[in-house]
Design a protein around this motif. Structure first.
Motif, PDB file in Angstrom:
ATOM      1  N   UNK A   1     -16.809 -64.854  42.928  1.00 13.46           N
ATOM      2  CA  UNK A   1     -17.841 -65.307  43.854  1.00 13.46           C
ATOM      3  C   UNK A   1     -17.509 -65.004  45.305  1.00 13.46           C
ATOM      4  N   UNK A   2     -16.247 -65.234  45.692  1.00  7.96           N
ATOM      5  CA  UNK A   2     -15.932 -65.310  47.123  1.00  7.96           C
ATOM      6  C   UNK A   2     -14.826 -64.363  47.593  1.00  7.96           C
ATOM      7  N   UNK A   3     -14.378 -63.438  46.768  1.00 11.17           N
ATOM      8  CA  UNK A   3     -13.323 -62.528  47.215  1.00 11.17           C
ATOM      9  C   UNK A   3     -13.786 -61.771  48.463  1.00 11.17           C
ATOM     10  N   UNK A   4     -12.987 -61.765  49.525  1.00 12.71           N
ATOM     11  CA  UNK A   4     -13.362 -61.012  50.730  1.00 12.71           C
ATOM     12  C   UNK A   4     -13.410 -59.510  50.432  1.00 12.71           C
ATOM     13  N   UNK A   5     -14.129 -58.784  51.255  1.00 17.31           N
ATOM     14  CA  UNK A   5     -14.203 -57.331  51.095  1.00 17.31           C
ATOM     15  C   UNK A   5     -12.844 -56.714  51.416  1.00 17.31           C
ATOM     16  N   UNK A   6     -12.350 -55.910  50.491  1.00 16.67           N
ATOM     17  CA  UNK A   6     -11.088 -55.198  50.693  1.00 16.67           C
ATOM     18  C   UNK A   6     -11.314 -53.710  50.450  1.00 16.67           C
ATOM     19  N   UNK A   7     -10.482 -52.903  51.058  1.00 15.56           N
ATOM     20  CA  UNK A   7     -10.666 -51.455  50.980  1.00 15.56           C
ATOM     21  C   UNK A   7     -10.329 -50.922  49.598  1.00 15.56           C
ATOM     22  N   UNK A   8     -11.117 -49.960  49.153  1.00 20.88           N
ATOM     23  CA  UNK A   8     -10.864 -49.248  47.904  1.00 20.88           C
ATOM     24  C   UNK A   8     -11.177 -47.783  48.149  1.00 20.88           C
ATOM     25  N   UNK A   9     -10.578 -46.918  47.349  1.00 23.06           N
ATOM     26  CA  UNK A   9     -10.798 -45.474  47.506  1.00 23.06           C
ATOM     27  C   UNK A   9     -11.030 -44.832  46.140  1.00 23.06           C
ATOM     28  N   UNK A  10     -12.189 -45.090  45.535  1.00 24.47           N
ATOM     29  CA  UNK A  10     -12.458 -44.546  44.193  1.00 24.47           C
ATOM     30  C   UNK A  10     -12.723 -43.042  44.226  1.00 24.47           C
ATOM     31  N   UNK A  11     -12.530 -42.427  43.052  1.00 23.61           N
ATOM     32  CA  UNK A  11     -12.825 -41.002  42.895  1.00 23.61           C
ATOM     33  C   UNK A  11     -14.325 -40.837  42.655  1.00 23.61           C
ATOM     34  N   UNK A  12     -14.999 -40.096  43.516  1.00 23.84           N
ATOM     35  CA  UNK A  12     -16.447 -39.882  43.408  1.00 23.84           C
ATOM     36  C   UNK A  12     -16.762 -38.457  43.840  1.00 23.84           C
ATOM     37  N   UNK A  13     -17.576 -37.788  43.043  1.00 22.16           N
ATOM     38  CA  UNK A  13     -18.073 -36.460  43.421  1.00 22.16           C
ATOM     39  C   UNK A  13     -19.436 -36.628  44.079  1.00 22.16           C
ATOM     40  N   UNK A  14     -19.571 -36.174  45.301  1.00 27.96           N
ATOM     41  CA  UNK A  14     -20.804 -36.357  46.078  1.00 27.96           C
ATOM     42  C   UNK A  14     -21.910 -35.450  45.522  1.00 27.96           C
ATOM     43  N   UNK A  15     -23.045 -36.013  45.099  1.00 27.20           N
ATOM     44  CA  UNK A  15     -24.156 -35.181  44.608  1.00 27.20           C
ATOM     45  C   UNK A  15     -24.709 -34.234  45.659  1.00 27.20           C
ATOM     46  N   UNK A  16     -24.415 -34.505  46.950  1.00 27.16           N
ATOM     47  CA  UNK A  16     -24.933 -33.646  48.003  1.00 27.16           C
ATOM     48  C   UNK A  16     -24.081 -32.403  48.239  1.00 27.16           C
ATOM     49  N   UNK A  17     -22.936 -32.283  47.555  1.00 22.47           N
ATOM     50  CA  UNK A  17     -22.138 -31.049  47.681  1.00 22.47           C
ATOM     51  C   UNK A  17     -23.008 -29.843  47.367  1.00 22.47           C
ATOM     52  N   UNK A  18     -22.854 -28.795  48.134  1.00 27.53           N
ATOM     53  CA  UNK A  18     -23.746 -27.638  47.974  1.00 27.53           C
ATOM     54  C   UNK A  18     -23.641 -27.012  46.589  1.00 27.53           C
TER      55      UNK A  18
END
Length: 298
Positions: free
Chosen positions: A76-93
Motif C-alpha cells: 500500500x505505502x512503499x515509497x517510490x524507489x528507483x528501478x532500471x528494468x530491461x525494456x525495448x523502446x517501441x519507438x526505436x527506428x
C-alpha cells in the motif's frame, strides 16, 4: 501509512451420522469470517468441509474455501524507489512496431509523447535499461481465492503405527497484487494486444511513463502495485507417517511428505495468456516451482 481491521468469525463442527451401516461417522465443518478494513472495506470468507469415515481404516475428506488477502503495508505505502528494468523502446527506428501495419500510428504516438520530429527517423534508445520508479499503491483491493481439496487418510488396523494421506488441491486466485511488467506496459501502450487501437497517448498504460524532453528516452516509468491478472495451481500432496517404540523409553518417527505440482500458472494482466512455471525458476529468480518436491524427516 497504517490501517485498522475489525473481524468477527464463527466455526462449527457438526456430526451428521454416527455408527450407521454405510458410515462409522460423517461430519460437516462450517466457518465464516467478516472483516472490515479501513483501506479496502469489508470482506467475507467462508469454508464448507466434510469428513466421512466409511470404515474404521479410512477417512475421506473434501473442502471448499473462499479466502481473501488484503494488501499489506508495503504494497500500500512503499515509497517510490528507483528501478532500471530491461525494456525495448517501441519507438526505436528498427523496432517491429515501426515497420508493421500500424507504423504511421506508432510514429504519431512517439511524436505525441515527446520525441522530436527531427529525430524520429533515426531515434534509438542508448541503453536497454530505462529509468523507472517502483512503489506502493493505496488504492489496492484484496486478492480473492477459491480453494478446493479432496483426499483420504488411511490408518490400517493391522499396523497402528502407520498413516498415509493423499490430497488433491486446486487453487484459483483473482486480482493478484503485483505490478505490470514494464515490457507489457510498452506493448500495451503501443497496441500489441489490441489494447490501444486508437494509439491514444492518454491511454492508461501510456500514462505510466514520460520521455526526456532533451533525448526522447523513456523515464519515470511507474511500476506501482496493482490488482492485475490471476494465478492458478493444482497438484497432489502425499504424506506417510510411521512411528515405533525402541526399548522402554525411546520413540522413533519417520515422516515423508511430497508434493506433485501439475500446474502453477500466472496471468500477468487481464486478457493475457496464463504462463505455466512448473519445472522452472518462476518469473523471478529464487521462486523455483519444482514438479516434485519432497521432505523426509527422522
Amino acid at each position: 501509512g497504517s490501517f485498522d481491521v475489525y473481524e468477527a468469525f464463527a466455526e462449527a463442527r457438526i456430526p451428521i451420522l454416527q455408527d450407521m451401516a454405510f458410515a462409522r461417522s460423517l461430519q460437516l465443518e462450517l466457518a465464516y469470517r467478516y472483516s472490515d478494513y479501513s483501506t479496502i472495506g469489508t470482506t467475507d470468507t467462508y469454508k464448507l468441509a466434510g469428513d466421512w469415515e466409511p470404515i474404521e481404516d479410512l477417512r475421506i475428506r473434501a473442502s471448499y474455501q473462499r479466502a481473501v488477502r488484503a494488501p499489506n503495508i508495503e504494497e500500500l505505502f512503499e515509497p517510490l524507489v528507483e528501478d532500471n528494468p530491461m525494456v525495448t523502446d517501441p519507438c526505436n527506428f528498427d523496432s517491429a512496431f515501426r515497420s508493421g501495419p500500424n507504423a504511421a500510428q506508432v510514429e504519431a504516438l512517439c511524436l505525441a509523447q515527446g520525441i522530436l520530429p527531427s529525430e524520429i527517423a533515426t531515434y534509438m534508445q542508448t541503453t536497454d535499461q530505462v529509468d523507472a520508479l517502483q512503489g506502493g499503491n493505496p488504492d489496492l483491493q484484496e486478492e480473492t481465492a477459491d480453494t478446493y481439496t479432496l483426499g483420504f487418510v488411511w490408518e490400517p488396523q493391522f499396523n497402528d503405527n502407520l498413516q498415509l494421506s493423499i490430497d488433491y488441491y486446486n487453487i484459483q486466485i483473482e486480482d493478484v497484487i503485483t505490478f505490470l511488467d514494464p515490457s507489457l506496459v510498452m506493448n500495451r501502450c503501443f497496441n500489441a494486444s489490441g489494447t490501444n487501437p486508437t494509439f491514444d497517448p492518454a491511454y492508461e498504460q501510456c500514462a505510466k511513463f514520460a520521455r526526456s524532453p532533451s533525448t526522447g528516452e523513456i523515464n519515470d516509468l511507474l511500476e506501482l502495485t496493482e490488482n492485475i491478472g490471476g494465478l492458478r495451481t493444482d497438484g497432489v500432496d502425499v504424506q506417510v507417517d510411521w512411528r515405533t517404540t525402541i526399548g522402554d523409553s525411546h520413540n522413533l518417527r519417520l515422516n515423508f511428505l511430497t508434493t506433485f505440482v501439475n500446474e502453477f500458472a500466472e496471468q500477468p494482466a487481464p486478457g493475457e495468456a496464463f504462463i505455466d512455471y512448473v519445472g522452472t525458476i518462476g518469473d523471478n529468480e529464487g521462486e523455483v516451482i519444482p514438479e516434485v518436491k519432497s521432505t523426509f524427516t527422522t
